[in-house]
Motif scaffolding. Sequence first.
Motif, PDB file in Angstrom:
ATOM      1  N   ILE B  66       0.840  -1.205   0.000  1.00 58.04           N
ATOM      2  CA  ILE B  66       0.000   0.000   0.000  1.00 58.04           C
ATOM      3  C   ILE B  66       0.874   1.254   0.000  1.00 58.04           C
ATOM      4  O   ILE B  66       0.598   2.218  -0.712  1.00 58.04           O
ATOM      5  N   ILE B  67       1.966   1.215   0.758  1.00 59.82           N
ATOM      6  CA  ILE B  67       2.887   2.355   0.741  1.00 59.82           C
ATOM      7  C   ILE B  67       3.628   2.414  -0.587  1.00 59.82           C
ATOM      8  O   ILE B  67       3.867   3.485  -1.136  1.00 59.82           O
ATOM      9  N   ALA B  68       3.971   1.232  -1.118  1.00 54.91           N
ATOM     10  CA  ALA B  68       4.757   1.180  -2.361  1.00 54.91           C
ATOM     11  C   ALA B  68       4.028   1.880  -3.509  1.00 54.91           C
ATOM     12  O   ALA B  68       4.664   2.466  -4.379  1.00 54.91           O
ATOM     13  N   LEU B  69       2.679   1.822  -3.505  1.00 51.82           N
ATOM     14  CA  LEU B  69       1.911   2.466  -4.576  1.00 51.82           C
ATOM     15  C   LEU B  69       2.211   3.965  -4.621  1.00 51.82           C
ATOM     16  O   LEU B  69       2.482   4.532  -5.680  1.00 51.82           O
ATOM     17  N   ALA B  70       2.160   4.594  -3.448  1.00 47.63           N
ATOM     18  CA  ALA B  70       2.420   6.034  -3.391  1.00 47.63           C
ATOM     19  C   ALA B  70       3.902   6.315  -3.622  1.00 47.63           C
ATOM     20  O   ALA B  70       4.275   7.274  -4.293  1.00 47.63           O
ATOM     21  N   MET B  71       4.756   5.442  -3.056  1.00 46.59           N
ATOM     22  CA  MET B  71       6.201   5.622  -3.209  1.00 46.59           C
ATOM     23  C   MET B  71       6.589   5.560  -4.681  1.00 46.59           C
ATOM     24  O   MET B  71       7.499   6.268  -5.117  1.00 46.59           O
ATOM     25  N   ALA B  72       5.886   4.721  -5.464  1.00 49.66           N
ATOM     26  CA  ALA B  72       6.182   4.598  -6.889  1.00 49.66           C
ATOM     27  C   ALA B  72       6.030   5.961  -7.555  1.00 49.66           C
ATOM     28  O   ALA B  72       6.913   6.403  -8.302  1.00 49.66           O
ATOM     29  N   LEU B  73       4.930   6.659  -7.252  1.00 54.64           N
ATOM     30  CA  LEU B  73       4.702   7.978  -7.857  1.00 54.64           C
ATOM     31  C   LEU B  73       5.793   8.947  -7.440  1.00 54.64           C
ATOM     32  O   LEU B  73       6.305   9.724  -8.241  1.00 54.64           O
ATOM     33  N   LEU B  74       6.156   8.869  -6.157  1.00 50.09           N
ATOM     34  CA  LEU B  74       7.165   9.785  -5.633  1.00 50.09           C
ATOM     35  C   LEU B  74       8.512   9.550  -6.325  1.00 50.09           C
ATOM     36  O   LEU B  74       9.202  10.497  -6.720  1.00 50.09           O
ATOM     37  N   ILE B  75       8.885   8.261  -6.489  1.00 55.03           N
ATOM     38  CA  ILE B  75      10.175   7.948  -7.112  1.00 55.03           C
ATOM     39  C   ILE B  75      10.144   8.306  -8.600  1.00 55.03           C
ATOM     40  O   ILE B  75      11.131   8.798  -9.153  1.00 55.03           O
ATOM     41  N   ILE B  76       8.983   8.103  -9.257  1.00 55.59           N
ATOM     42  CA  ILE B  76       8.875   8.492 -10.671  1.00 55.59           C
ATOM     43  C   ILE B  76       9.109   9.997 -10.815  1.00 55.59           C
ATOM     44  O   ILE B  76       9.738  10.455 -11.765  1.00 55.59           O
ATOM     45  N   SER B  77       8.643  10.768  -9.815  1.00 55.08           N
ATOM     46  CA  SER B  77       8.828  12.221  -9.893  1.00 55.08           C
ATOM     47  C   SER B  77      10.254  12.638  -9.528  1.00 55.08           C
ATOM     48  O   SER B  77      10.581  13.822  -9.539  1.00 55.08           O
ATOM     49  N   GLY B  78      11.119  11.666  -9.200  1.00 51.53           N
ATOM     50  CA  GLY B  78      12.517  11.967  -8.932  1.00 51.53           C
ATOM     51  C   GLY B  78      12.838  12.229  -7.473  1.00 51.53           C
ATOM     52  O   GLY B  78      13.938  12.660  -7.149  1.00 51.53           O
ATOM     53  N   GLU B  79      11.872  11.994  -6.582  1.00 56.69           N
ATOM     54  CA  GLU B  79      12.142  12.166  -5.153  1.00 56.69           C
ATOM     55  C   GLU B  79      12.080  10.794  -4.482  1.00 56.69           C
ATOM     56  O   GLU B  79      11.833   9.782  -5.130  1.00 56.69           O
ATOM     57  N   ILE B  80      12.319  10.743  -3.169  1.00 60.79           N
ATOM     58  CA  ILE B  80      12.217   9.478  -2.439  1.00 60.79           C
ATOM     59  C   ILE B  80      11.818   9.805  -1.011  1.00 60.79           C
ATOM     60  O   ILE B  80      12.055  10.923  -0.539  1.00 60.79           O
ATOM     61  N   ASP B  81      11.154   8.881  -0.343  1.00 60.27           N
ATOM     62  CA  ASP B  81      10.794   9.081   1.057  1.00 60.27           C
ATOM     63  C   ASP B  81      11.261   7.878   1.871  1.00 60.27           C
ATOM     64  O   ASP B  81      10.690   6.798   1.764  1.00 60.27           O
ATOM     65  N   LEU B  82      12.336   8.070   2.632  1.00 63.75           N
ATOM     66  CA  LEU B  82      12.856   6.968   3.445  1.00 63.75           C
ATOM     67  C   LEU B  82      12.231   6.959   4.836  1.00 63.75           C
ATOM     68  O   LEU B  82      12.586   6.142   5.677  1.00 63.75           O
ATOM     69  N   SER B  83      11.294   7.880   5.098  1.00 63.04           N
ATOM     70  CA  SER B  83      10.755   7.976   6.452  1.00 63.04           C
ATOM     71  C   SER B  83       9.448   7.205   6.619  1.00 63.04           C
ATOM     72  O   SER B  83       8.826   7.285   7.664  1.00 63.04           O
ATOM     73  N   VAL B  84       9.023   6.442   5.591  1.00 60.90           N
ATOM     74  CA  VAL B  84       7.690   5.823   5.659  1.00 60.90           C
ATOM     75  C   VAL B  84       7.524   4.890   6.866  1.00 60.90           C
ATOM     76  O   VAL B  84       6.479   4.895   7.520  1.00 60.90           O
ATOM     77  N   ALA B  85       8.564   4.093   7.163  1.00 56.57           N
ATOM     78  CA  ALA B  85       8.442   3.169   8.288  1.00 56.57           C
ATOM     79  C   ALA B  85       8.373   3.948   9.602  1.00 56.57           C
ATOM     80  O   ALA B  85       7.640   3.577  10.525  1.00 56.57           O
ATOM     81  N   ALA B  86       9.106   5.055   9.671  1.00 58.64           N
ATOM     82  CA  ALA B  86       9.076   5.886  10.869  1.00 58.64           C
ATOM     83  C   ALA B  86       7.712   6.556  11.019  1.00 58.64           C
ATOM     84  O   ALA B  86       7.220   6.749  12.136  1.00 58.64           O
ATOM     85  N   ILE B  87       7.084   6.902   9.887  1.00 52.00           N
ATOM     86  CA  ILE B  87       5.738   7.471   9.944  1.00 52.00           C
ATOM     87  C   ILE B  87       4.773   6.445  10.533  1.00 52.00           C
ATOM     88  O   ILE B  87       3.915   6.781  11.350  1.00 52.00           O
ATOM     89  N   ILE B  88       4.930   5.179  10.126  1.00 50.95           N
ATOM     90  CA  ILE B  88       4.093   4.121  10.703  1.00 50.95           C
ATOM     91  C   ILE B  88       4.258   4.107  12.219  1.00 50.95           C
ATOM     92  O   ILE B  88       3.283   4.064  12.969  1.00 50.95           O
ATOM     93  N   ALA B  89       5.532   4.162  12.668  1.00 48.71           N
ATOM     94  CA  ALA B  89       5.794   4.111  14.107  1.00 48.71           C
ATOM     95  C   ALA B  89       5.129   5.285  14.815  1.00 48.71           C
ATOM     96  O   ALA B  89       4.468   5.112  15.855  1.00 48.71           O
ATOM     97  N   LEU B  90       5.253   6.491  14.245  1.00 49.29           N
ATOM     98  CA  LEU B  90       4.687   7.672  14.897  1.00 49.29           C
ATOM     99  C   LEU B  90       3.159   7.627  14.882  1.00 49.29           C
ATOM    100  O   LEU B  90       2.509   7.897  15.903  1.00 49.29           O
ATOM    101  N   ALA B  91       2.582   7.243  13.730  1.00 52.13           N
ATOM    102  CA  ALA B  91       1.121   7.176  13.629  1.00 52.13           C
ATOM    103  C   ALA B  91       0.576   6.145  14.609  1.00 52.13           C
ATOM    104  O   ALA B  91      -0.435   6.376  15.289  1.00 52.13           O
ATOM    105  N   SER B  92       1.274   5.012  14.700  1.00 52.31           N
ATOM    106  CA  SER B  92       0.841   3.968  15.617  1.00 52.31           C
ATOM    107  C   SER B  92       0.932   4.453  17.068  1.00 52.31           C
ATOM    108  O   SER B  92       0.046   4.179  17.883  1.00 52.31           O
ATOM    109  N   THR B  93       1.993   5.208  17.367  1.00 51.36           N
ATOM    110  CA  THR B  93       2.158   5.743  18.718  1.00 51.36           C
ATOM    111  C   THR B  93       1.041   6.735  19.054  1.00 51.36           C
ATOM    112  O   THR B  93       0.500   6.730  20.165  1.00 51.36           O
ATOM    113  N   MET B  94       0.695   7.588  18.068  1.00 51.74           N
ATOM    114  CA  MET B  94      -0.370   8.562  18.298  1.00 51.74           C
ATOM    115  C   MET B  94      -1.699   7.850  18.549  1.00 51.74           C
ATOM    116  O   MET B  94      -2.485   8.262  19.405  1.00 51.74           O
ATOM    117  N   MET B  95      -1.936   6.764  17.797  1.00 51.77           N
ATOM    118  CA  MET B  95      -3.159   5.982  18.025  1.00 51.77           C
ATOM    119  C   MET B  95      -3.151   5.402  19.430  1.00 51.77           C
ATOM    120  O   MET B  95      -4.164   5.420  20.126  1.00 51.77           O
TER     121      MET B  95
END
Lengths: 326, 333
Positions: B66-95
């Motif tokens: 599910i993350i890879a779908l969005a990451m694909a668009l981001l990488i196609i646009s020439g950027e990258i997001d290495l923080s996705v797993a950390a976002i999971i950790a933070l979102a889970s902590t907030m929950m």
Amino acid sequence: MKGILRTREFWLAVIVVAMIAATNFRSPGFASPANLAGIFNDTAMLMILALGQMAVILTRSIDLSMASNLALTGMIVALINAAYPAIPVPVLMVIAALCGLLLGAFNGALVWLLGIPAIVVTLGTLTIFRGIIFLIAGGKWVNADAMSTGFVQYTRIEVLGLPLLTWYAIVIAAAFFVMMTRTSLGRAIYAVGINPTASVYAGIDVGRTTFLAFCISGMLAGFCGYLWVSRYVIGSVEVAKGYELTIVAACVIGGISIAGGVGTVAGALLGALFLGVINVALPVINISPFWQMAISGAAIILAVALNARGDKRGGRLILRQTETAS
Amino acid sequence: MTDVTPEARHIPDRLDSPLRAAILSWPALLLVVAVGLFVANSFLSPYFLSPWSLSDATFNFTEKAIIALAMALLIISGEIDLSVAAIIALASTMMGLALQFGVGTPGLVVIGILTGLFCGMFNGFLVTRLGLPSIVVTIGTMSFFRGISFIVLGDQAFKGYPPAFGFFGQGYVWWVVSFEFVLFLVCAVLFYVLLHRTNFGRHVFVIGNNPMAARFSGVRVERVKFILFCLTGLMSGIAAVLLTSRLASTRPSIALGWELEVVTMVVLGGVSILGGSGSIPGVVIAAFIMGLVTFGLGLLNVPGIVMSIFIGALLIFVIALPIVFRMIRERRA
């Protein structure tokens, strides 16, 4: 004098000194020579690794496999030591460096000969190297009792009041400084990062230079493999897991541009030292070590934001400043 | 996706027929690999070909996919997001934090997804407003986001999520078809339409191929990139809801190392890490391949760490193979 004030390295050094002074204020004795030497010793490996990473980043590549390379090489020399304790430790160090060199050369060859982006290659070898540790060790650990005394001592023996580990870092940093500023390879590494096309016209083989940068980072990672296992007296699959990004972080904080071509040896060393001082200072001033990760993250973001002001913003300002469009 | 160096591009005398192009395309090659893995798995393990096994197999890749779908668009646009797993950790902590204040299931889901979105906005702000390189920014936010989780949780864990919350990660929509899997398929269709059938999708490709030309063509480069970072954060938030629900607990080390697996999935799917090319079908098939490899090897009692050798080798192999073929072909010509 004015020139020094304008360098990033100077301000980073000021920040590091200020951090040490502030911690010393809260806990007198923190800035004592013995404690400072201890911090330096703790950071020695990160410094060596950051130098290797710097060489690769300067050529516009990145080596994400350094921590796995370190762990694999560490395991190899630990197993050799456990099986043949008679082999002298300096020989093992050479084996470690050669082993790391081979692994780095594998990365470099894929980047050079096949033209695969470095981040993809090293993302792959990151998992491959670590998996191989499990295969060669059969999932076991190598513990202190399996290692010979010499193996453990060669990072601890004190020479002129400093442990050998510190001396390795000093010698490697000095050699690195000479290589980057006084040899054609060092200049070629900068040239390739600043402008690959111009480098080709200047007679520099871009692919070969990148390959050599990977060999250097691999060799240093391999050597640190021995240092790590010797210092922490443990060889396992988990050694230095996730450390690859800490190494990159040290470089970034040290002002080495991820776009290549910009960065100095002093910057890499200070970047590593910055992270090292945070590690040691937090517990001393009674901040839970759990804060460390968020603080180093914030430091990275801040460092990039500050560095970016000096960087060229290629292609960004074309609409306002047509003459710089290249 | 094969255009690694500009010099390697050449203009053919006549174009391949669409059918030939489709057969030789990257997703087609991946599909062959996926079918091969499926057949090999069913021969190697008697337990593989049961509906429940196959259903279980989907769980270990849907969240990453599910993350890879969005990451694909981001990488196609020439950027990258290495923080996705950390976002999971933070979102889970907030929950988990919200749970301590007695927030119910709908509230938890909203908080998880919104946390992801805010993290994505933060990344997007740093990259597009301050003009910083995304790989470094997201290495920083990776430590920063997960660091906040560590500050909140320390060595503790949040437990005791309400039973109704468990549906997202453990529930089944129909027979063996899990909610996670259906959600993944729906997202895949949405992202397919977004990337391959809308103006926005064309802009993503244009930006990845040539940001300067894109700007001259009137594409709002910064805005598109900002939206892509938000999307990646949003999908990470959704993945956080699914994973937290599946594990029924939150630890600061949740989803550790996933960022590299997600990037591997995207690159394996034929998205050029240099930006500018790639497709959603490729990424979807790559997700299945990674799921099949890990699940099949798991059935054969291969330890997880050894599986990672296969994943790493697969990544290098599938990228290197077309390049080697092209080199041989060019040498002969």
